[in-house]
Design a protein around this motif. Structure first.
Motif, PDB file in Angstrom:
ATOM      1  N   ILE A  63      -2.064   3.875  -5.043  1.00 43.53           N
ATOM      2  CA  ILE A  63      -1.846   2.063  -5.638  1.00 43.53           C
ATOM      3  C   ILE A  63      -3.054   1.787  -4.969  1.00 43.53           C
ATOM      4  CG2 ILE A  63      -1.774   0.602  -6.794  1.00 43.53           C
ATOM      5  CD1 ILE A  63       0.607   1.979  -7.891  1.00 43.53           C
ATOM      6  N   CYS A  64      -3.849   1.630  -4.625  1.00 39.87           N
ATOM      7  CA  CYS A  64      -4.977   0.262  -3.764  1.00 39.87           C
ATOM      8  C   CYS A  64      -4.467  -1.343  -3.991  1.00 39.87           C
ATOM      9  CB  CYS A  64      -5.837   0.588  -3.626  1.00 39.87           C
ATOM     10  SG  CYS A  64      -6.591  -0.655  -2.793  1.00 39.87           S
ATOM     11  N   GLN A  65      -3.420  -1.875  -3.791  1.00 42.02           N
ATOM     12  CA  GLN A  65      -3.160  -3.416  -3.754  1.00 42.02           C
ATOM     13  C   GLN A  65      -4.434  -3.771  -4.026  1.00 42.02           C
ATOM     14  OE1 GLN A  65      -0.296  -3.750  -5.554  1.00 42.02           O
ATOM     15  NE2 GLN A  65       0.999  -2.320  -4.862  1.00 42.02           N
TER      16      GLN A  65
ATOM     17  N   CYS B 275       0.268  -1.191  -0.177  1.00 44.79           N
ATOM     18  CA  CYS B 275       0.673   0.541   0.077  1.00 44.79           C
ATOM     19  C   CYS B 275       0.781   1.331   0.141  1.00 44.79           C
ATOM     20  CB  CYS B 275      -0.904   0.283   1.067  1.00 44.79           C
ATOM     21  SG  CYS B 275      -1.567   1.692   1.445  1.00 44.79           S
ATOM     22  N   THR B 276       1.099   2.305  -1.072  1.00 46.47           N
ATOM     23  CA  THR B 276       1.378   3.173  -1.227  1.00 46.47           C
ATOM     24  C   THR B 276       1.513   4.196   0.583  1.00 46.47           C
ATOM     25  OG1 THR B 276       0.074   4.152  -2.530  1.00 46.47           O
ATOM     26  CG2 THR B 276       2.181   3.297  -3.075  1.00 46.47           C
ATOM     27  N   HIS B 277       0.154   4.423   0.971  1.00 46.53           N
ATOM     28  CA  HIS B 277      -0.335   4.898   1.740  1.00 46.53           C
ATOM     29  C   HIS B 277       1.295   4.920   3.443  1.00 46.53           C
ATOM     30  CE1 HIS B 277      -3.884   5.558  -0.435  1.00 46.53           C
ATOM     31  NE2 HIS B 277      -4.724   5.873   0.763  1.00 46.53           N
TER      32      HIS B 277
ATOM     33  N   THR C 132       4.964   5.076  -5.413  1.00 44.48           N
ATOM     34  CA  THR C 132       5.656   4.005  -5.235  1.00 44.48           C
ATOM     35  C   THR C 132       6.826   4.738  -4.770  1.00 44.48           C
ATOM     36  OG1 THR C 132       6.649   3.933  -7.522  1.00 44.48           O
ATOM     37  CG2 THR C 132       4.069   2.691  -6.722  1.00 44.48           C
ATOM     38  N   ASP C 133       7.751   5.761  -5.667  1.00 41.87           N
ATOM     39  CA  ASP C 133       8.499   6.773  -5.255  1.00 41.87           C
ATOM     40  C   ASP C 133       9.356   6.709  -4.234  1.00 41.87           C
ATOM     41  OD1 ASP C 133      11.195   8.000  -6.099  1.00 41.87           O
ATOM     42  OD2 ASP C 133      10.644   8.608  -7.955  1.00 41.87           O
ATOM     43  N   ILE C 134       9.353   6.589  -2.388  1.00 41.71           N
ATOM     44  CA  ILE C 134       9.658   6.681  -1.212  1.00 41.71           C
ATOM     45  C   ILE C 134      10.896   7.945  -1.663  1.00 41.71           C
ATOM     46  CG2 ILE C 134      10.386   5.825   0.638  1.00 41.71           C
ATOM     47  CD1 ILE C 134       9.053   3.644   0.322  1.00 41.71           C
TER      48      ILE C 134
ATOM     49  N   CYS D 289       3.351 -11.131  -1.060  1.00 37.48           N
ATOM     50  CA  CYS D 289       3.769 -10.119  -1.320  1.00 37.48           C
ATOM     51  C   CYS D 289       3.498  -9.418  -2.740  1.00 37.48           C
ATOM     52  CB  CYS D 289       5.895  -9.944  -1.294  1.00 37.48           C
ATOM     53  SG  CYS D 289       6.706  -8.725  -2.572  1.00 37.48           S
ATOM     54  N   VAL D 290       3.219  -8.307  -2.990  1.00 35.39           N
ATOM     55  CA  VAL D 290       3.351  -8.027  -4.448  1.00 35.39           C
ATOM     56  C   VAL D 290       3.788  -7.459  -5.254  1.00 35.39           C
ATOM     57  CG1 VAL D 290       0.766  -7.646  -3.748  1.00 35.39           C
ATOM     58  CG2 VAL D 290       2.163  -5.480  -3.347  1.00 35.39           C
ATOM     59  N   GLY D 291       5.575  -7.986  -4.515  1.00 35.15           N
ATOM     60  CA  GLY D 291       6.227  -6.957  -5.737  1.00 35.15           C
ATOM     61  C   GLY D 291       6.099  -5.741  -5.621  1.00 35.15           C
ATOM     62  N   CYS D 292       5.755  -4.548  -4.918  1.00 35.73           N
ATOM     63  CA  CYS D 292       6.114  -3.729  -5.772  1.00 35.73           C
ATOM     64  C   CYS D 292       7.785  -2.432  -5.530  1.00 35.73           C
ATOM     65  CB  CYS D 292       4.815  -2.446  -4.218  1.00 35.73           C
ATOM     66  SG  CYS D 292       5.404  -2.020  -2.416  1.00 35.73           S
ATOM     67  N   GLY D 293       8.169  -3.231  -4.876  1.00 39.75           N
ATOM     68  CA  GLY D 293       9.188  -2.874  -4.475  1.00 39.75           C
ATOM     69  C   GLY D 293       9.689  -2.238  -3.770  1.00 39.75           C
ATOM     70  N   SER D 294       8.709  -1.002  -3.100  1.00 41.12           N
ATOM     71  CA  SER D 294       8.392  -0.365  -2.254  1.00 41.12           C
ATOM     72  C   SER D 294       9.754  -0.335  -1.641  1.00 41.12           C
ATOM     73  CB  SER D 294       7.855   0.292  -1.827  1.00 41.12           C
ATOM     74  OG  SER D 294       6.654   0.252  -2.442  1.00 41.12           O
TER      75      SER D 294
END
Ligand code: SF4
Ligand code: SF4
Length: 402
Positions: free
Chosen positions: A323-325, A152-154, A297-299, A381-386
Protein backbone atom coordinates in the motif's frame (compact mmCIF):
# COMPACT_ATOMS: atom_id res chain seq x y z
CA UNK A 1 11.87 28.10 -30.61
CA UNK A 2 11.87 26.59 -27.10
CA UNK A 3 15.42 27.60 -26.29
CA UNK A 4 16.08 30.84 -24.45
CA UNK A 5 18.59 32.45 -26.80
CA UNK A 6 19.61 35.92 -25.62
CA UNK A 7 19.64 38.60 -28.28
CA UNK A 8 23.18 39.27 -27.14
CA UNK A 9 24.18 35.76 -28.24
CA UNK A 10 24.68 37.09 -31.70
CA UNK A 11 26.06 40.46 -30.71
CA UNK A 12 29.50 39.57 -29.50
CA UNK A 13 29.29 39.35 -25.70
CA UNK A 14 32.45 38.06 -24.10
CA UNK A 15 30.92 35.79 -21.48
CA UNK A 16 27.84 33.62 -21.43
CA UNK A 17 26.35 30.99 -19.15
CA UNK A 18 24.92 27.89 -20.84
CA UNK A 19 22.35 26.07 -18.77
CA UNK A 20 19.17 24.01 -18.82
CA UNK A 21 16.52 22.64 -16.49
CA UNK A 22 16.30 23.89 -12.93
CA UNK A 23 19.94 25.04 -13.07
CA UNK A 24 18.85 27.67 -15.56
CA UNK A 25 16.75 29.32 -12.84
CA UNK A 26 19.81 29.57 -10.59
CA UNK A 27 21.83 31.01 -13.46
CA UNK A 28 19.08 33.57 -14.18
CA UNK A 29 18.97 34.58 -10.53
CA UNK A 30 22.76 34.90 -10.35
CA UNK A 31 22.86 37.04 -13.47
CA UNK A 32 20.13 39.23 -11.98
CA UNK A 33 22.21 39.69 -8.80
CA UNK A 34 25.37 40.45 -10.76
CA UNK A 35 23.47 42.98 -12.84
CA UNK A 36 26.19 43.09 -15.48
CA UNK A 37 24.59 43.31 -18.89
CA UNK A 38 27.67 41.94 -20.61
CA UNK A 39 26.99 38.54 -19.03
CA UNK A 40 24.23 36.66 -20.80
CA UNK A 41 22.48 33.31 -20.62
CA UNK A 42 21.71 30.64 -23.16
CA UNK A 43 18.94 28.54 -21.63
CA UNK A 44 18.51 25.30 -23.55
CA UNK A 45 15.27 23.34 -23.47
CA UNK A 46 15.95 21.03 -26.41
CA UNK A 47 19.26 19.54 -25.40
CA UNK A 48 19.35 16.35 -27.44
CA UNK A 49 20.50 16.71 -30.06
CA UNK A 50 22.14 20.00 -29.17
CA UNK A 51 20.96 22.82 -31.46
CA UNK A 52 24.01 23.01 -33.70
CA UNK A 53 23.33 26.40 -35.29
CA UNK A 54 22.73 28.03 -31.91
CA UNK A 55 25.91 26.50 -30.49
CA UNK A 56 27.87 27.62 -33.54
CA UNK A 57 26.66 31.17 -32.99
CA UNK A 58 27.51 30.86 -29.31
CA UNK A 59 31.07 29.79 -30.05
CA UNK A 60 31.49 32.50 -32.65
CA UNK A 61 30.43 35.32 -30.36
CA UNK A 62 31.69 34.40 -26.90
CA UNK A 63 35.22 33.93 -25.71
CA UNK A 64 34.20 32.58 -22.29
CA UNK A 65 31.50 30.01 -21.63
CA UNK A 66 30.40 28.79 -18.19
CA UNK A 67 28.26 25.64 -18.04
CA UNK A 68 25.77 25.45 -15.18
CA UNK A 69 24.11 22.04 -14.99
CA UNK A 70 23.36 19.22 -12.57
CA UNK A 71 24.27 15.53 -12.72
CA UNK A 72 26.53 14.83 -15.74
CA UNK A 73 28.51 17.45 -17.66
CA UNK A 74 26.15 16.84 -20.55
CA UNK A 75 26.00 20.34 -22.06
CA UNK A 76 29.68 20.93 -21.40
CA UNK A 77 30.79 17.71 -23.09
CA UNK A 78 28.40 18.26 -25.99
CA UNK A 79 29.53 21.83 -26.68
CA UNK A 80 33.19 20.88 -26.27
CA UNK A 81 32.69 18.06 -28.77
CA UNK A 82 30.87 20.29 -31.24
CA UNK A 83 33.57 22.97 -30.92
CA UNK A 84 36.20 20.37 -31.67
CA UNK A 85 34.35 19.09 -34.74
CA UNK A 86 33.76 22.65 -36.00
CA UNK A 87 37.34 23.73 -35.28
CA UNK A 88 36.10 26.59 -33.09
CA UNK A 89 37.54 27.74 -29.79
CA UNK A 90 36.41 29.38 -26.58
CA UNK A 91 37.42 29.26 -22.94
CA UNK A 92 35.00 26.74 -21.47
CA UNK A 93 34.42 26.11 -17.78
CA UNK A 94 32.15 23.85 -15.83
CA UNK A 95 32.27 20.50 -14.06
CA UNK A 96 35.22 19.30 -16.17
CA UNK A 97 37.40 22.17 -15.01
CA UNK A 98 36.21 22.07 -11.40
CA UNK A 99 34.73 25.55 -11.75
CA UNK A 100 31.42 24.21 -10.44
CA UNK A 101 31.13 21.06 -8.28
CA UNK A 102 31.01 17.78 -10.20
CA UNK A 103 28.25 16.44 -7.97
CA UNK A 104 25.53 17.65 -5.64
CA UNK A 105 22.75 20.13 -6.26
CA UNK A 106 23.28 23.45 -7.99
CA UNK A 107 22.29 26.70 -6.31
CA UNK A 108 22.55 30.43 -6.93
CA UNK A 109 25.52 30.86 -4.59
CA UNK A 110 27.55 28.30 -6.54
CA UNK A 111 26.83 30.16 -9.78
CA UNK A 112 27.74 33.49 -8.18
CA UNK A 113 31.01 32.04 -6.90
CA UNK A 114 31.85 30.69 -10.37
CA UNK A 115 31.11 34.08 -11.92
CA UNK A 116 33.24 35.78 -9.28
CA UNK A 117 36.19 33.38 -9.75
CA UNK A 118 36.07 33.03 -13.46
CA UNK A 119 34.69 36.00 -15.20
CA UNK A 120 36.01 38.51 -12.68
CA UNK A 121 32.78 40.41 -12.63
CA UNK A 122 32.49 42.38 -9.44
CA UNK A 123 29.53 40.61 -7.90
CA UNK A 124 27.30 42.84 -5.85
CA UNK A 125 27.33 41.53 -2.27
CA UNK A 126 24.29 39.76 -0.92
CA UNK A 127 22.09 41.61 1.49
CA UNK A 128 23.94 42.12 4.82
CA UNK A 129 21.53 39.81 6.62
CA UNK A 130 21.72 37.07 4.00
CA UNK A 131 24.28 34.80 5.71
CA UNK A 132 22.66 35.21 9.10
CA UNK A 133 19.20 34.40 7.74
CA UNK A 134 20.50 31.46 5.73
CA UNK A 135 22.21 29.82 8.70
CA UNK A 136 19.13 30.49 10.88
CA UNK A 137 16.94 28.77 8.26
CA UNK A 138 19.37 25.85 8.11
CA UNK A 139 19.07 25.37 11.87
CA UNK A 140 15.31 24.97 11.49
CA UNK A 141 15.84 21.82 9.44
CA UNK A 142 15.54 18.67 11.52
CA UNK A 143 18.44 16.34 10.67
CA UNK A 144 17.02 12.90 9.96
CA UNK A 145 17.80 10.11 7.56
CA UNK A 146 15.76 9.55 4.43
CA UNK A 147 12.99 7.14 5.29
CA UNK A 148 9.62 5.78 4.26
CA UNK A 149 6.30 7.57 4.70
CA UNK A 150 4.23 6.74 7.79
CA UNK A 151 2.38 3.50 7.14
CA UNK A 152 4.39 2.57 4.03
CA UNK A 153 4.38 -1.21 3.65
CA UNK A 154 7.90 -1.14 2.17
CA UNK A 155 9.09 -0.51 5.74
CA UNK A 156 7.32 -3.71 6.80
CA UNK A 157 9.07 -5.69 4.05
CA UNK A 158 12.52 -4.54 5.19
CA UNK A 159 11.58 -5.01 8.83
CA UNK A 160 10.66 -8.61 7.96
CA UNK A 161 13.84 -9.12 5.92
CA UNK A 162 15.93 -7.84 8.81
CA UNK A 163 14.23 -10.33 11.12
CA UNK A 164 14.84 -13.16 8.65
CA UNK A 165 18.48 -12.13 8.24
CA UNK A 166 18.92 -12.27 11.99
CA UNK A 167 17.30 -15.71 12.12
CA UNK A 168 19.72 -16.87 9.42
CA UNK A 169 22.73 -15.56 11.30
CA UNK A 170 23.30 -12.85 8.69
CA UNK A 171 23.32 -15.25 5.72
CA UNK A 172 21.12 -13.08 3.49
CA UNK A 173 22.03 -10.61 0.79
CA UNK A 174 19.41 -8.24 -0.59
CA UNK A 175 20.00 -6.73 -4.04
CA UNK A 176 17.74 -3.84 -4.94
CA UNK A 177 17.41 -0.99 -7.35
CA UNK A 178 15.71 2.36 -7.85
CA UNK A 179 12.34 3.29 -6.42
CA UNK A 180 10.82 4.25 -3.04
CA UNK A 181 12.10 0.89 -1.84
CA UNK A 182 15.70 2.09 -2.42
CA UNK A 183 15.27 3.63 1.02
CA UNK A 184 16.00 0.13 2.31
CA UNK A 185 19.66 1.15 1.96
CA UNK A 186 19.16 3.60 4.82
CA UNK A 187 16.96 1.23 6.84
CA UNK A 188 19.76 -0.37 8.84
CA UNK A 189 21.32 -1.42 5.52
CA UNK A 190 18.44 -3.80 4.82
CA UNK A 191 19.28 -3.44 1.12
CA UNK A 192 22.88 -4.41 0.34
CA UNK A 193 23.27 -3.37 -3.30
CA UNK A 194 21.56 -0.66 -5.35
CA UNK A 195 22.70 0.54 -8.76
CA UNK A 196 20.03 1.22 -11.35
CA UNK A 197 16.53 0.13 -12.34
CA UNK A 198 16.54 -3.62 -12.87
CA UNK A 199 19.96 -4.09 -11.29
CA UNK A 200 18.62 -5.98 -8.27
CA UNK A 201 17.39 -9.01 -10.18
CA UNK A 202 20.51 -8.87 -12.37
CA UNK A 203 22.90 -8.90 -9.40
CA UNK A 204 20.82 -11.55 -7.61
CA UNK A 205 20.74 -13.63 -10.81
CA UNK A 206 24.54 -13.76 -10.77
CA UNK A 207 24.78 -14.46 -7.05
CA UNK A 208 22.06 -17.08 -7.35
CA UNK A 209 24.22 -19.01 -9.80
CA UNK A 210 27.23 -18.73 -7.50
CA UNK A 211 25.34 -20.68 -4.84
CA UNK A 212 25.99 -23.75 -7.02
CA UNK A 213 29.69 -23.01 -6.66
CA UNK A 214 29.59 -22.82 -2.90
CA UNK A 215 28.18 -19.39 -2.02
CA UNK A 216 26.23 -20.15 1.13
CA UNK A 217 24.37 -16.85 1.49
CA UNK A 218 20.66 -16.75 0.72
CA UNK A 219 20.00 -14.38 -2.18
CA UNK A 220 17.08 -11.97 -2.46
CA UNK A 221 16.24 -9.35 -5.10
CA UNK A 222 13.73 -6.55 -4.45
CA UNK A 223 11.88 -4.42 -7.00
CA UNK A 224 8.71 -2.38 -7.21
CA UNK A 225 5.84 -3.07 -9.61
CA UNK A 226 6.65 -0.20 -11.93
CA UNK A 227 10.31 -1.18 -12.08
CA UNK A 228 9.26 -4.78 -12.67
CA UNK A 229 7.57 -3.80 -15.94
CA UNK A 230 10.17 -1.20 -16.80
CA UNK A 231 13.42 -3.06 -16.27
CA UNK A 232 13.21 -6.43 -14.51
CA UNK A 233 11.69 -8.86 -17.00
CA UNK A 234 14.90 -9.54 -19.02
CA UNK A 235 16.86 -10.13 -15.79
CA UNK A 236 14.11 -12.36 -14.45
CA UNK A 237 14.07 -14.49 -17.61
CA UNK A 238 17.84 -14.71 -17.52
CA UNK A 239 17.81 -15.79 -13.87
CA UNK A 240 15.20 -18.46 -14.72
CA UNK A 241 17.29 -19.59 -17.68
CA UNK A 242 20.33 -19.97 -15.42
CA UNK A 243 18.31 -21.73 -12.70
CA UNK A 244 19.50 -19.12 -10.23
CA UNK A 245 18.84 -19.96 -6.62
CA UNK A 246 17.13 -16.79 -5.45
CA UNK A 247 13.98 -15.16 -4.13
CA UNK A 248 12.62 -12.20 -6.07
CA UNK A 249 10.35 -9.99 -3.94
CA UNK A 250 8.06 -7.71 -5.94
CA UNK A 251 6.54 -4.83 -3.96
CA UNK A 252 3.30 -4.23 -5.82
CA UNK A 253 1.71 -0.97 -4.69
CA UNK A 254 -0.04 -0.43 -8.03
CA UNK A 255 1.71 2.80 -8.89
CA UNK A 256 4.96 4.59 -9.62
CA UNK A 257 5.01 6.39 -6.30
CA UNK A 258 8.50 7.84 -6.32
CA UNK A 259 8.07 9.97 -9.41
CA UNK A 260 4.49 11.15 -9.09
CA UNK A 261 2.03 8.25 -9.36
CA UNK A 262 2.33 7.55 -13.04
CA UNK A 263 0.34 4.47 -14.07
CA UNK A 264 2.11 1.43 -15.53
CA UNK A 265 0.89 -1.72 -17.31
CA UNK A 266 0.04 -3.40 -14.00
CA UNK A 267 -2.01 -0.51 -12.61
CA UNK A 268 -5.73 -1.09 -12.22
CA UNK A 269 -7.52 0.87 -14.94
CA UNK A 270 -11.14 1.78 -15.66
CA UNK A 271 -10.21 2.71 -19.23
CA UNK A 272 -11.78 0.20 -21.64
CA UNK A 273 -9.02 0.91 -24.11
CA UNK A 274 -6.33 -0.30 -21.71
CA UNK A 275 -5.58 -3.76 -20.36
CA UNK A 276 -4.14 -4.37 -16.91
CA UNK A 277 -1.22 -6.78 -17.13
CA UNK A 278 -0.93 -9.16 -14.20
CA UNK A 279 2.51 -9.40 -12.60
CA UNK A 280 1.59 -12.83 -11.31
CA UNK A 281 0.70 -14.10 -14.79
CA UNK A 282 3.91 -12.70 -16.25
CA UNK A 283 5.92 -14.39 -13.50
CA UNK A 284 4.08 -17.70 -13.92
CA UNK A 285 4.61 -17.57 -17.69
CA UNK A 286 8.37 -17.31 -17.13
CA UNK A 287 8.20 -20.29 -14.82
CA UNK A 288 8.93 -20.30 -11.10
CA UNK A 289 9.62 -23.12 -8.69
CA UNK A 290 7.54 -21.39 -6.07
CA UNK A 291 5.31 -18.33 -6.03
CA UNK A 292 3.85 -16.79 -2.89
CA UNK A 293 1.59 -13.80 -2.43
CA UNK A 294 1.45 -11.93 0.87
CA UNK A 295 -0.25 -8.88 2.37
CA UNK A 296 2.30 -6.14 3.07
CA UNK A 297 0.43 -4.93 6.15
CA UNK A 298 0.71 -8.33 7.86
CA UNK A 299 4.17 -8.29 9.44
CA UNK A 300 4.09 -11.74 11.13
CA UNK A 301 3.06 -13.39 7.84
CA UNK A 302 5.69 -11.42 5.93
CA UNK A 303 8.39 -12.71 8.27
CA UNK A 304 7.22 -16.33 8.10
CA UNK A 305 6.71 -16.28 4.33
CA UNK A 306 10.08 -14.71 3.62
CA UNK A 307 11.80 -17.15 5.95
CA UNK A 308 10.12 -20.19 4.40
CA UNK A 309 10.63 -19.13 0.81
CA UNK A 310 14.17 -17.81 1.18
CA UNK A 311 15.38 -21.00 2.89
CA UNK A 312 13.89 -23.23 0.17
CA UNK A 313 16.16 -23.89 -2.79
CA UNK A 314 15.00 -22.85 -6.24
CA UNK A 315 13.87 -19.92 -8.33
CA UNK A 316 11.16 -18.24 -6.25
CA UNK A 317 9.02 -15.13 -6.39
CA UNK A 318 7.07 -13.43 -3.61
CA UNK A 319 4.56 -10.75 -4.62
CA UNK A 320 3.83 -8.39 -1.74
CA UNK A 321 0.48 -6.63 -2.04
CA UNK A 322 1.70 -3.27 -0.84
CA UNK A 323 0.00 0.00 0.00
CA UNK A 324 1.30 3.41 -0.96
CA UNK A 325 -0.24 5.61 1.72
CA UNK A 326 0.23 8.73 -0.39
CA UNK A 327 -1.72 7.17 -3.22
CA UNK A 328 -4.42 5.91 -0.90
CA UNK A 329 -4.95 9.20 0.84
CA UNK A 330 -4.04 11.87 -1.67
CA UNK A 331 -4.82 10.34 -5.03
CA UNK A 332 -7.47 7.68 -4.56
CA UNK A 333 -9.07 9.30 -1.52
CA UNK A 334 -10.18 5.89 -0.31
CA UNK A 335 -8.72 5.95 3.16
CA UNK A 336 -10.90 4.13 5.63
CA UNK A 337 -11.82 5.78 8.85
CA UNK A 338 -9.68 3.70 11.19
CA UNK A 339 -9.57 3.73 14.93
CA UNK A 340 -6.57 5.76 16.09
CA UNK A 341 -3.46 3.90 17.13
CA UNK A 342 -1.97 4.87 20.47
CA UNK A 343 0.85 3.87 22.81
CA UNK A 344 -0.33 2.89 26.27
CA UNK A 345 2.19 4.51 28.65
CA UNK A 346 1.39 1.98 31.36
CA UNK A 347 2.59 -0.86 29.09
CA UNK A 348 5.42 0.92 27.26
CA UNK A 349 8.81 -0.23 28.60
CA UNK A 350 10.45 3.09 27.82
CA UNK A 351 14.22 3.44 27.44
CA UNK A 352 14.84 -0.26 28.00
CA UNK A 353 13.03 -0.95 24.71
CA UNK A 354 12.64 1.85 22.12
CA UNK A 355 12.15 -0.78 19.39
CA UNK A 356 9.30 1.11 17.73
CA UNK A 357 11.17 4.42 17.40
CA UNK A 358 14.79 3.27 17.03
CA UNK A 359 14.40 0.11 14.97
CA UNK A 360 11.01 0.03 13.24
CA UNK A 361 11.15 3.82 12.94
CA UNK A 362 7.80 4.83 11.54
CA UNK A 363 8.06 8.62 11.48
CA UNK A 364 4.63 8.89 13.09
CA UNK A 365 6.11 7.33 16.23
CA UNK A 366 7.90 9.75 18.49
CA UNK A 367 9.48 9.87 21.93
CA UNK A 368 8.34 11.72 25.01
CA UNK A 369 11.65 12.61 26.65
CA UNK A 370 10.14 13.69 29.92
CA UNK A 371 8.21 10.49 30.47
CA UNK A 372 10.61 8.25 28.50
CA UNK A 373 7.75 6.70 26.61
CA UNK A 374 6.87 6.32 22.94
CA UNK A 375 3.83 8.11 21.59
CA UNK A 376 2.02 8.40 18.26
CA UNK A 377 1.99 11.68 16.36
CA UNK A 378 -1.69 11.59 15.49
CA UNK A 379 -1.39 14.22 12.76
CA UNK A 380 1.07 11.98 10.88
CA UNK A 381 -0.23 8.52 11.73
CA UNK A 382 -2.32 6.95 8.97
CA UNK A 383 -3.72 4.31 11.30
CA UNK A 384 -2.27 1.37 9.37
CA UNK A 385 -1.68 -0.54 12.60
CA UNK A 386 1.59 -2.15 11.46
CA UNK A 387 3.43 -0.97 14.56
CA UNK A 388 0.99 -2.94 16.73
CA UNK A 389 2.80 -6.11 15.60
CA UNK A 390 6.18 -4.52 16.18
CA UNK A 391 5.83 -3.74 19.88
CA UNK A 392 6.83 -6.84 21.87
CA UNK A 393 4.96 -5.60 24.95
CA UNK A 394 1.53 -4.96 23.41
CA UNK A 395 1.82 -1.31 24.34
CA UNK A 396 0.72 -0.13 20.89
CA UNK A 397 -2.99 -0.62 20.46
CA UNK A 398 -6.02 0.73 18.68
CA UNK A 399 -7.91 3.17 20.84
CA UNK A 400 -11.34 1.77 21.34
CA UNK A 401 -14.06 4.22 20.48
CA UNK A 402 -17.79 4.02 21.12
S1 SF4 B 1 8.09 -0.96 21.18
FE1 SF4 B 1 6.39 -0.83 22.64
S2 SF4 B 1 7.31 -1.00 24.65
FE2 SF4 B 1 8.95 -0.59 23.19
S3 SF4 B 1 9.21 1.64 23.30
FE3 SF4 B 1 7.79 1.20 21.62
S4 SF4 B 1 5.74 1.30 22.54
FE4 SF4 B 1 7.22 1.17 24.20
S1 SF4 C 1 -0.28 2.97 12.86
FE1 SF4 C 1 1.83 2.86 13.56
S2 SF4 C 1 3.01 2.21 11.75
FE2 SF4 C 1 1.00 2.95 11.01
S3 SF4 C 1 1.36 5.11 10.55
FE3 SF4 C 1 0.59 5.02 12.66
S4 SF4 C 1 2.42 4.98 13.92
FE4 SF4 C 1 3.06 4.45 11.83
Amino acid sequence: PFNLVPSSATEGDSAIIVSSGVSRLYAEEAIGIVGDRSLSLLGLVTIYPLPKTTIQSLLRNHSTILFVEEVDAFLEDGVRGLASILGMQARMFGKRTGTVPAWGEMNTDIVLQAIRDLIHIDVAPRDDDYEEERSAAEKLLIPRPLTFCPGCTHRNVYWALRKVKRRLGGALIVAGDIGCYSLGVFYDHAMDTMQSMGSGIGVAGGLGVLTRLGLSTNVVAVAGDSTFFHACIPGLINARHNNANLTFIILDNQTTAMTGFQPHPGTHTEDDGLAQVSIEEVVRSIGVDRLARVDGTDIPTLIDTFHNVVTTDGFKVVIVDSICQLRERRIAGTADETQPVIVRPDLCKGDSCRICVSQYSCTALSWDRERSKAFVLQDQCVGCGSCIDVCPHDAIQRRLTD
